[in-house]
Design a protein around this motif. Structure first.
Motif, short mmCIF file in Angstrom:
data_model
loop_
_atom_site.label_atom_id
_atom_site.label_comp_id
_atom_site.label_asym_id
_atom_site.label_seq_id
_atom_site.Cartn_x
_atom_site.Cartn_y
_atom_site.Cartn_z
N LEU B 98 43.23 28.56 18.81
CA LEU B 98 41.82 28.74 18.52
C LEU B 98 41.40 30.18 18.86
O LEU B 98 41.48 30.58 20.03
N PRO B 99 40.97 30.95 17.86
CA PRO B 99 40.70 32.38 18.09
C PRO B 99 39.37 32.66 18.79
O PRO B 99 38.51 33.37 18.27
N ILE B 100 39.23 32.12 19.97
CA ILE B 100 38.03 32.35 20.80
C ILE B 100 38.10 33.78 21.34
O ILE B 100 39.19 34.26 21.67
N VAL B 101 36.96 34.45 21.44
CA VAL B 101 36.93 35.78 22.07
C VAL B 101 36.03 35.71 23.30
O VAL B 101 34.93 35.15 23.24
N ILE B 102 36.51 36.25 24.41
CA ILE B 102 35.70 36.30 25.64
C ILE B 102 35.74 37.72 26.20
O ILE B 102 36.65 38.49 25.89
N SER B 103 34.74 38.03 27.01
CA SER B 103 34.81 39.29 27.74
C SER B 103 35.04 38.99 29.21
O SER B 103 34.59 37.96 29.72
N VAL B 104 35.75 39.88 29.86
CA VAL B 104 36.04 39.72 31.28
C VAL B 104 35.59 40.97 32.02
O VAL B 104 36.02 42.08 31.69
N ALA B 105 34.69 40.80 32.99
CA ALA B 105 34.32 41.90 33.86
C ALA B 105 35.36 41.90 34.98
O ALA B 105 35.35 41.04 35.85
N ASN B 106 36.29 42.85 34.92
CA ASN B 106 37.40 42.86 35.88
C ASN B 106 36.91 43.00 37.30
O ASN B 106 36.33 44.02 37.68
N ARG B 107 37.15 41.96 38.07
CA ARG B 107 36.68 41.93 39.47
C ARG B 107 37.77 41.28 40.32
O ARG B 107 38.52 40.43 39.84
N SER B 108 37.82 41.68 41.57
CA SER B 108 38.85 41.18 42.48
C SER B 108 38.73 39.68 42.68
O SER B 108 37.69 39.08 42.40
N LEU B 109 39.81 39.11 43.19
CA LEU B 109 39.83 37.67 43.50
C LEU B 109 39.72 37.46 45.01
O LEU B 109 40.29 38.23 45.79
N SER B 110 39.02 36.39 45.41
CA SER B 110 38.92 36.03 46.83
C SER B 110 40.27 35.51 47.30
O SER B 110 41.05 35.02 46.47
N ALA B 111 40.55 35.47 48.64
CA ALA B 111 39.77 35.93 49.74
C ALA B 111 40.31 37.29 50.21
O ALA B 111 41.49 37.55 49.97
N PRO B 112 39.55 38.13 50.90
CA PRO B 112 38.14 37.92 51.20
C PRO B 112 37.29 38.04 49.94
O PRO B 112 37.69 38.71 49.00
N LEU B 113 36.14 37.39 49.95
CA LEU B 113 35.26 37.49 48.79
C LEU B 113 34.87 38.94 48.58
O LEU B 113 34.58 39.66 49.53
N ASN B 114 34.90 39.38 47.33
CA ASN B 114 34.61 40.76 46.99
C ASN B 114 34.19 40.78 45.53
O ASN B 114 34.86 40.18 44.70
N ILE B 115 33.07 41.42 45.25
CA ILE B 115 32.55 41.36 43.87
C ILE B 115 32.87 42.61 43.08
O ILE B 115 32.38 42.78 41.98
N TRP B 116 33.69 43.51 43.64
CA TRP B 116 33.90 44.81 43.00
C TRP B 116 35.20 44.85 42.20
O TRP B 116 35.92 43.87 42.12
N GLY B 117 35.48 46.04 41.67
CA GLY B 117 36.48 46.12 40.63
C GLY B 117 37.94 46.18 41.04
O GLY B 117 38.31 46.87 41.97
N ASP B 118 38.75 45.41 40.39
CA ASP B 118 40.18 45.60 40.16
C ASP B 118 40.54 44.61 39.07
O ASP B 118 39.67 43.86 38.62
N ASN B 119 41.77 44.64 38.58
CA ASN B 119 42.05 43.73 37.46
C ASN B 119 43.06 42.64 37.78
O ASN B 119 43.77 42.16 36.91
#
Lengths: 296, 394
Positions: B98-119
């Motif tokens: 199914l050719p769904i398109v999504i956008s991803v705002a590259n953000r770090s994964l927890s833990a520790p929780l962090n809302i900033w960038g990495d991929n």
């Protein structure tokens, strides 16, 4: 009429003989009719009816995953709106995919008001993986993860009241049914599909393999569940539980023992020694529930 | 028309121009402006679509799956934990073609929780069967969303696609973006017509069947073949886009690589900073160049080998970490050269995790280290973390 116009779930599927889910699904889809799209959750029904390259479905059918039938159905309904197509959207889940892992998606679908009918075929345990307990498993029942033993009477918790949880969302229509009372059930399917918004039908579907009874006893046990008051067929509109209607009233309630003793999953309550305490507790739970529902 | 907009706006406008019929979305920082904007487009009639406010990202992608399978174009936006929650259904969508398109705002994964960038979030989905397009600028984000639909929906491809923008450095940063007109986009991307899968009572089919061991592998092989076909389709679509819109995209975009001895390999928004470092070092006489990965799946092996031909050292820079190994790009890049006759030394640098901004000095440091390695010709430590307080970790 040709067979394929009447029977929308084709014969030749791989469900066990005497499977309650098989009869329930047949009754349900035939009541819904050809102009229906089905979204199913992972489970017995899914693996037995859609094994590539075969399918038992004579209506369009989709399976995504275990917990998301309600969300997939939400997307289908939204797409149909934009395409200007009018057809029934029927989501079907087992008890695991409804009571447990699928509850969040189901609640979301209700709250958002999608015109989708969700039917839960409840065989009271994870049967597709081999009889593990879930929150639909009744008190005292044996499963492979609620075994009977020196420190266990089997399942230690009462069954989650899923249909009341659905009704608490104040959606247009919520009902309970069993395949034994098929006319009552099919009427409810039609009613559910006719309302303008979400509907939920909780169907008790006895499982010969998991409940441990001979296949030919399925309808009889399904009927006994109602006659003992263990399971009450009812319906509620718009969350008005004060106006709940019992649609099949047991004439004179039989004792729960009648229901328990014919199922292998309750054998440990009768032998090696009789566990009157547990049987009494189950009877008391059923009596209290019937009283709340106004059933003698 | 040129507008000054943030990355999230670029994605939302790009998606709107593609006329999706169903958008299912769940808020997550730093991607939330996207569903906010799209819901506004729907509310004010700029976009004729159903906007479903779902109760989780798992349901967002599941609703997209149901809608796409019913025959309409769909969109959602997420990142980080949200993408991780979608993980299961990403595989299902790809397997069901199914050719769904999504956008991803590259953000770090927890833990520790962090809302900033990495991929780390998108790298964790590299095996899911999704096409991956990475943006350096806000313009890329808008353009790549439009091109992603065209590539994903190609009847020889039929794979879902994700377009990424880096947290904050793109999502919340304003840049000049040339926004094409609706007519131009309509001419480039016609309406979605499901050719292979559609839930329709007039023509009932079963989607999402079980497959036993005797059939499962063929489905996976078909997906792999589609990925290989996508290599060519990506080039074709990029070329058509350039002809129509005048902006050129390449799977691997080289910068001053012609006579380069050292090539930095980057992805996403850090590329601009790396380019500045290259210019600075070139002024000092260092023969350094840069290659930017725009398409990560299908992985552009051939293009990578072509770009690095003649270089002595390839410095792979990862804003992610596959713990226990090194950077995810490094692993893939190394595999590209495994049978190549002529290959550069390959170094890997881990930097910028959890939003620690990569700096010009960081890239200069990487080049200094590369020079040291080139002197001996030996790579003692293939993976090095920089700009990290190693002394704090005892």
């Amino acid at each position: 009429m040709k067979e394929e116009e009447v029977e929308l779930l084709a014969p030749g599927h791989k469900m066990c003989s005497g499977c309650g889910v098989a009869l329930s699904t047949r009754l349900c889809i035939n009541a819904a009719g050809k102009n229906t799209i089905v979204a199913a959750s992972t489970g017995c029904l899914e693996v037995t009816t859609s094994m590539y390259p075969q399918t038992a479905w004579r209506v369009p059918y989709i399976h995504g995953a275990f917990e998301n039938a309600a969300s997939v159905a939400s997307g289908i309904e939204a797409a149909l709106k934009k395409l200007g197509k009018k057809c029934n959207v029927l989501a079907i889940g087992g008890d695991g995919g409804t009571f447990d892992i699928g509850l969040q998606a189901l609640s979301g679908m209700f709250e958002r008001g999608h015109k989708v009918t969700f039917v839960c075929n409840d065989n009271e345990a994870y049967m597709n993986t081999g009889i593990q307990r879930c929150s639909a498993t009744p008190y005292g029942a044996w499963t492979t993860t609620s075994p009977f033993g020196k420190y266990s009477i089997g399942e230690s918790r009462p069954k989650k009241p899923i249909a009341m949880i659905a009704a608490a969302h104040c959606i247009p229509y919520v009902a309970t049914a069993t395949p034994a009372y098929f006319a009552d059930y099919q009427k409810k399917v039609k009613k559910a599909l006719s309302v303008d918004g979400p509907a939920f039908i909780h169907v008790l579907t006895p499982c010969p393999s998991g409940w441990r009874f001979p296949p030919e006893k399925m309808v009889e046990i399904s009927r006994l569940a109602v006659q003992t008051g263990v399971f009450l067929p009812w319906e509620v509109e718009n969350g008005e539980v004060e106006n709940l209607r019992i649609t099949v009233k047991p004439a004179k309630r039989k004792s729960v023992e009648e229901y328990l003793k014919v199922q292998g999953r309750f054998t440990h309550l009768f032998k090696p020694e009789r566990r009157q305490d547990v049987i009494d507790k189950i009877q008391k739970m059923v009596d209290e529930k019937c009283k709340r529902f106004g059933v003698e | 028309m040129k507008q000054v907009i943030e990355g999230n706006q670029a994605v939302a406008i790009g998606a709107k121009l593609c006329r999706p019929k169903v958008i299912a979305s769940y808020p997550i920082t730093p991607s939330t402006h996207i569903p906010e904007l799209i819901s506004e487009f729907v509310a004010n009639g700029e976009l004729d679509a159903e906007f479903i406010n779902v109760e989780s990202e798992h349901s967002a992608i599941s609703a997209c799956l149901g809608a796409q399978a019913t025959g309409v174009r769909t969109f959602t936006a997420t990142g980080s934990q949200g993408l991780a929650l979608m993980h299961e259904i990403l595989y299902v969508a790809a397997g069901m073609r199914l050719p769904i398109v999504i956008s991803v705002a590259n953000r770090s994964l927890s833990a520790p929780l962090n809302i900033w960038g990495d991929n780390c979030d998108t790298m964790a989905e590299r095996d899911s069967g999704w096409l991956q397009f990475h943006s350096e600028r806000n313009q890329d984000a808008l353009d790549l969303v439009i091109q992603a639909y065209k590539i994903a929906e190609n009847k020889e491809v039929l794979l879902p696609a994700m377009v990424t923008i880096d947290a904050y450095s793109l999502t919340h940063t304003y840049e000049i973006v040339d926004v094409p007109s609706q007519e131009e986009v309509d001419a480039f991307l016609p309406g979605y017509k499901p050719l292979h899968a559609c839930l329709d009572p007039e023509n009932p089919i079963t989607q999402g069947a079980c497959a036993m061991p005797e059939d499962y592998m063929e489905f996976k092989y078909a997906q792999q073949k589609a990925m290989q076909t996508a290599e060519k389709v990506v080039d074709d679509v990029f070329e058509e886009f350039e002809n129509k819109f005048g902006r050129k995209y390449r799977k691997i975009e080289p910068y001053r690589t012609d006579d380069a001895e050292i090539i930095l390999l980057t992805m996403g928004s850090m590329t601009g900073t790396a380019r500045e470092a290259v210019d600075k070092l070139r002024e000092r006489g260092t023969k350094v160049g840069l290659a930017k990965i725009t398409v990560f799946r299908p992985f552009p092996k051939k293009e990578l080998i072509t770009v690095t031909k003649g270089a002595n050292l390839l410095a792979v820079i990862d804003r992610n970490i596959s713990l226990g190994l090194g950077g995810a790009t490094f692993a893939d890049v190394s595999s590209a050269y495994i049978n190549a006759a002529d290959r550069p030394l390959i170094l890997n640098t881990i930097l910028g995790l959890g939003g620690r901004d990569p700096t010009v000095e960081n890239f200069c440091e990487i080049v200094d280290r590369s020079k040291e390695v080139m002197k001996t010709g030996k790579v003692e430590r293939p993976v090095e973390w920089i700009n990290v307080r190693k002394e704090d970790v005892t």
